[in-house]
Design a protein around this motif. Sequence first.
Motif, PDB file in Angstrom:
ATOM      1  N   GLN A  16      45.416  90.264  42.846  1.00 23.53           N
ATOM      2  CA  GLN A  16      46.878  90.209  42.851  1.00 23.53           C
ATOM      3  C   GLN A  16      47.466  91.609  43.023  1.00 23.53           C
ATOM      4  O   GLN A  16      48.428  91.804  43.755  1.00 23.53           O
ATOM      5  CB  GLN A  16      47.401  89.561  41.553  1.00 23.53           C
ATOM      6  CG  GLN A  16      48.892  89.373  41.526  1.00 23.53           C
ATOM      7  CD  GLN A  16      49.375  88.460  42.643  1.00 23.53           C
ATOM      8  OE1 GLN A  16      48.729  87.497  43.005  1.00 23.53           O
ATOM      9  NE2 GLN A  16      50.533  88.784  43.189  1.00 23.53           N
ATOM     10  N   LYS A  50      47.007  92.549  46.618  1.00 20.47           N
ATOM     11  CA  LYS A  50      47.982  91.874  47.476  1.00 20.47           C
ATOM     12  C   LYS A  50      49.319  92.625  47.461  1.00 20.47           C
ATOM     13  O   LYS A  50      49.913  92.871  48.511  1.00 20.47           O
ATOM     14  CB  LYS A  50      48.165  90.437  46.997  1.00 20.47           C
ATOM     15  CG  LYS A  50      49.064  89.603  47.846  1.00 20.47           C
ATOM     16  CD  LYS A  50      49.118  88.192  47.294  1.00 20.47           C
ATOM     17  CE  LYS A  50      50.040  87.304  48.075  1.00 20.47           C
ATOM     18  NZ  LYS A  50      50.116  85.963  47.492  1.00 20.47           N
ATOM     19  N   SER A  90      38.086  91.012  48.269  1.00 20.14           N
ATOM     20  CA  SER A  90      39.340  91.157  49.008  1.00 20.14           C
ATOM     21  C   SER A  90      39.148  90.809  50.484  1.00 20.14           C
ATOM     22  O   SER A  90      39.975  90.118  51.081  1.00 20.14           O
ATOM     23  CB  SER A  90      39.864  92.586  48.862  1.00 20.14           C
ATOM     24  OG  SER A  90      41.097  92.733  49.492  1.00 20.14           O
TER      25      SER A  90
END
Length: 164
Positions: free
Chosen positions: A12, A15, A147
Motif C-alpha cells: 500500500q 502504491k 510489487s
Amino acid sequence: MDRETRFQALLQVDKTYRRFMIGSSVLLFVGALYFMMQTTYSSMIAVVGLVPTLFFEWKKTVVYLQFNDDWTYRRLIKTNFFLLCFTFFLLFSVIASFLAGHMNRDGFVWAMVIGGLPAILLPFWIDRKLLQLDPEHVTSSMLAKASREQLKRRLDGINELEKD
C-alpha cells in the motif's frame, strides 16, 4: 503479524509512492529542461530528485516499526533508515563539493566508489539480521518481487479487459 499482512501494508505504501514519484518526476523533468544549459543546477536537480525517495523510505520505516516490538528489531530498522539518510547527505555533499570545484574528478570518482560499496552492502546485511530476528520479516528483495508480481497481475487484468 504474519508475512502476508506485512506485504499488504508495505505494498500500500508502494502504491502511494508510485503516484507521488510520478508527480515529482514530472516536476523534476520540467526543472531539468529549464536549467539544461547550466550543468551545476541540472546536476543539483538530480540530487534533489532523491528527496521523494527519502520521504518514501521514511514512510516504509514507520510501517516496518509497527510489525515488531522487539528492541533489537526496531533498532535495526531505524539504523537502516539512518544509514540511508547519511548516504543521501554524503552524496549531496560530495556532488556539491565537486560542482563547487573543491574536489577534482578523480577524488569524486574515488569517493563514489569507496562510499558506494558500504551503502549498497550494509542494507543487505541488516535485512539478513532482521530476518534472523523475525522470520516473518519482509526483506526489500521480497517486497520488490511482490510489487512486480502485483503490477504484473494488474497489467494482465487490463489485457483481459481489452480482449473482451
